[in-house]
Write an enzyme that holds these catalytic residues in place. Structure first.
Site, PDB file in Angstrom:
ATOM      1  N   SER A 158       0.824  -1.214   0.000  1.00 21.05           N
ATOM      2  CA  SER A 158       0.000   0.000   0.000  1.00 21.05           C
ATOM      3  C   SER A 158       0.852   1.256   0.000  1.00 21.05           C
ATOM      4  CB  SER A 158      -0.919   0.014   1.224  1.00 21.05           C
ATOM      5  OG  SER A 158      -1.772  -1.095   1.208  1.00 21.05           O
ATOM      6  N   CYS A 159       1.911   1.241  -0.753  1.00 22.93           N
ATOM      7  CA  CYS A 159       2.878   2.334  -0.803  1.00 22.93           C
ATOM      8  C   CYS A 159       2.787   3.009  -2.175  1.00 22.93           C
ATOM      9  CB  CYS A 159       4.282   1.752  -0.581  1.00 22.93           C
ATOM     10  SG  CYS A 159       5.632   2.917  -0.716  1.00 22.93           S
TER      11      CYS A 159
END
Length: 162
Positions: A37-38
């Site tokens: 989730s970067c």
């Protein structure tokens, strides 16, 4: 400390199997801490492209999910693998979620940080920090999280030809 110390480490893969890094002797290895989730997560595509292009010449990527940066890797090992495989078609080895900084840092990352120091400090500063390891197990270079995998290709090609 010798060049081959890299091969002395054993780390758990995402399925819980202990993997000896001696399995990678004679190969050029990129070690990278990843997160699902970067903002840099799309680098999975570039990593997979490099892997597809050079795996048959002795290139390996070993990925270590890490939840230490803004909690961007919250899933279980199974969820992390499913995400990487389904969304980015990742086929390189994914290891168990781990710590790359702090008191719980795994020995491999303590070694990588010592051998491939960053420009300003030793700590891993964010997801997708990459280390390139030679065929003899020597940590040759550390790349910042913002370094796109394609920018490392020339270094990989050089190492594969040695």
């Amino acid at each position: 400390m010798t060049e081959s110390e890299f091969y002395s480490f054993t780390v758990p893969d995402a399925q819980g199997n202990e993997v000896s890094l001696s399995d990678y002797k004679g190969k050029v290895v990129m070690v990278v801490n990843v997160a699902s989730s970067c903002g840099l997560t799309p680098q999975y595509e570039g990593l997979q492209a490099l892997y597809d292009k050079y795996k048959d010449q002795g290139f390996e990527i070993i990925a270590f999910p890490c939840n230490q940066f803004a909690f961007q890797e919250r899933g279980s090992n199974d969820e992390i693998c499913a995400f990487a495989r389904n969304k980015f078609k990742v086929s390189f080895k994914i290891f168990a979620k781990t710590h790359v900084n702090g008191s719980e840092t795994i020995p491999l990352y303590k070694y990588l940080k010592k051998e491939g120091e960053g420009k300003l400090f030793k700590a891993i500063k964010w997801n997708f920090t990459k280390f390139l390891v030679s065929k003899t197990g020597k940590v040759l270079k550390r790349y910042s999280p913002n370094t796109e995998p394609s920018e490392i290709e020339q270094d990989i090609v050089k190492l594969l030809s040695e």
